[in-house]
Write an enzyme that holds these catalytic residues in place. Structure first.
Site, PDB file in Angstrom:
ATOM      1  N   TYR A 170       0.857  -1.172   0.000  1.00 41.46           N
ATOM      2  CA  TYR A 170       0.000   0.000   0.000  1.00 41.46           C
ATOM      3  C   TYR A 170       0.904   1.236   0.000  1.00 41.46           C
ATOM      4  CZ  TYR A 170      -4.295  -2.706   0.893  1.00 41.46           C
ATOM      5  OH  TYR A 170      -5.376  -3.543   0.787  1.00 41.46           O
ATOM      6  N   ALA A 345      -7.689 -14.690  11.270  1.00 40.64           N
ATOM      7  CA  ALA A 345      -8.608 -14.216  10.231  1.00 40.64           C
ATOM      8  C   ALA A 345      -9.401 -15.366   9.630  1.00 40.64           C
ATOM      9  CB  ALA A 345      -7.843 -13.453   9.160  1.00 40.64           C
ATOM     10  N   ARG A 346      -8.748 -16.192   8.793  1.00 41.70           N
ATOM     11  CA  ARG A 346      -9.496 -17.194   8.035  1.00 41.70           C
ATOM     12  C   ARG A 346     -10.243 -18.181   8.922  1.00 41.70           C
ATOM     13  NH1 ARG A 346      -4.706 -19.110   4.205  1.00 41.70           N
ATOM     14  NH2 ARG A 346      -3.557 -18.429   6.050  1.00 41.70           N
TER      15      ARG A 346
END
Length: 387
Positions: A170, A345-346
């Protein structure tokens, strides 16, 4: 010294979290018109009810051109009412909530946003098939100020923390990368120059909010790309961030959303599923050449631990271990190795209530298969396709 129980309370800057597990930021695609939607509120409420100490809202752009696509939260006054509804819902379940703030830089979709993406150096975007514009000094100043304003808005909206995004190539990460940063001015060349944007943003956020809320940052340990940001440089940047006192904790990540996204995720590469989300001729191109971009790396538990331990040995700053955490034994090991928090997360996408059940029975297995077919669902509404 005995390692703390991962389910015991922990201090994070001015906060006390009910436990040491953080729901990691995963882009939800539940913000139509760049505003909080009801689905987003329910998504994070469910994770809060499921037992996390803190849930992280991803991704809250600090500027309109900093969104990865149009329907993504942009931190501005119009977003405040929805953000307050979101924080209230999470707090009602007993959890804290963090806003991941940042500028997507070259990962932003300029065509979707209606304005060219911005990065350390000019290049061409395979996401929007447009030119990526080189950030001017005025852009850098504006984006730095926008991070501070976004953090203030987050505090006003009831967030307990902000997580500044310095990873995945980013904008700030594009400055850190010697591969993406070809500048000849004071923001290019040496690591000290390339780190100025990230360090400046962190200082601006701290000056803006003080100790009102916790300040975290997500930092790449490495980009996973030849010629990109590497561990030795990342460790130095982390030491500079610690020296400045801008952060309350650092989350260690890896990979490039622009050049090598699977380096962060590991496991199966869902090329076919990604292709199905694209219009022609991009769909055909993804099916034919997608494996060169979406490379496959074998999955293993705590796959970023070895590199993260290098940071743990050199830093006093609280660290958050990310990457392949789906078992209670992995969390216990992280605590034993000196990490203050773990991020998941997952596994929580598959089972938002997994932590409640693990707390009751440490032998509870995760049902996540690491197929990564949740990844292409970010273009609709992020979810586990097996749940």
């Amino acid at each position: 010294m005995t390692a703390p129980d991962v389910f015991s309370p922990a201090r994070l800057g001015p906060l006390t979290l009910r436990n040491r597990v953080i729901k990691a930021a995963t882009f939800e695609h539940m913000a139509p018109g760049a505003l909080v939607g009801d689905d987003l509120i329910e998504f994070h409420r469910a994770h809060a009810a499921g037992g996390v100490g803190m849930t992280t809202v991803a991704y809250c752009a600090v500027a309109p051109e900093g969104r990865t696509e149009h329907d993504q939260i942009w931190m501005r006054p119009e977003a405040l009412p929805g953000l307050r509804r979101l924080t209230d819902a999470v707090h009602a379940e007993g959890a804290a909530i963090s806003a991941q703030i940042g500028h997507a830089g070259p990962v932003a979709n300029g065509r979707s946003n209606g304005v060219h993406a911005l990065a350390a150096s000019a290049s061409f975007s395979p996401l929007s098939m447009q030119k990526i514009r080189k950030a001017t000094h005025a852009d850098i100043e504006r984006v730095t100020k926008a991070h501070a304003e976004a953090a203030l808005l987050a505090a006003e909206a009831g967030f307990d923390a902000v997580e500044i995004h310095f990873g995945h190539n980013y904008m700030a990460s594009s400055f850190l990368s010697p591969l993406l940063n070809k500048r000849k001015d004071e923001y290019g060349g040496s690591l000290a120059n390339r780190a100025k944007v990230a360090l400046g943003i962190a200082r601006a956020v701290r000056e803006a909010v003080g100790d009102r809320i916790a300040i975290l940052a997500k930092l790449n340990m490495e980009d996973g790309v030849r010629g990109g940001f590497q561990v030795e440089e990342s460790l130095q940047v982390a030491q500079w961030l610690e020296r400045d006192g801008s952060l309350d904790a650092l989350e260690l990540t890896a990979g490039s959303s622009l050049l090598n996204p699977m380096y962060l995720f590991r496991g199966e590469a869902p090329v076919k599923e990604f292709a199905e989300t694209l219009p022609q001729p991009l769909k055909l191109g993804m099916k034919m050449t997608g494996k060169k971009f979406i490379r496959e790396y074998p999955y293993r538990e705590a796959f970023l631990l070895d590199k993260a331990l290098l940071f743990r040995r050199e830093l006093e700053l609280p660290l958050i271990l990310l990457g392949g955490i789906s078992e209670r034994a992995t969390m216990d090991r992280a605590m034993a190795e000196g990490f203050e928090f773990v991020a998941m997360a997952r596994a929580l996408l598959r089972e938002p209530d997994l932590l409640n059940r693990m707390r009751e029975n440490p032998a509870t297995p995760s049902l996540c298969t690491h197929c990564n077919k949740c990844m292409p669902t970010i273009f609709t509404k992020t979810h586990c396709v097996l749940a």
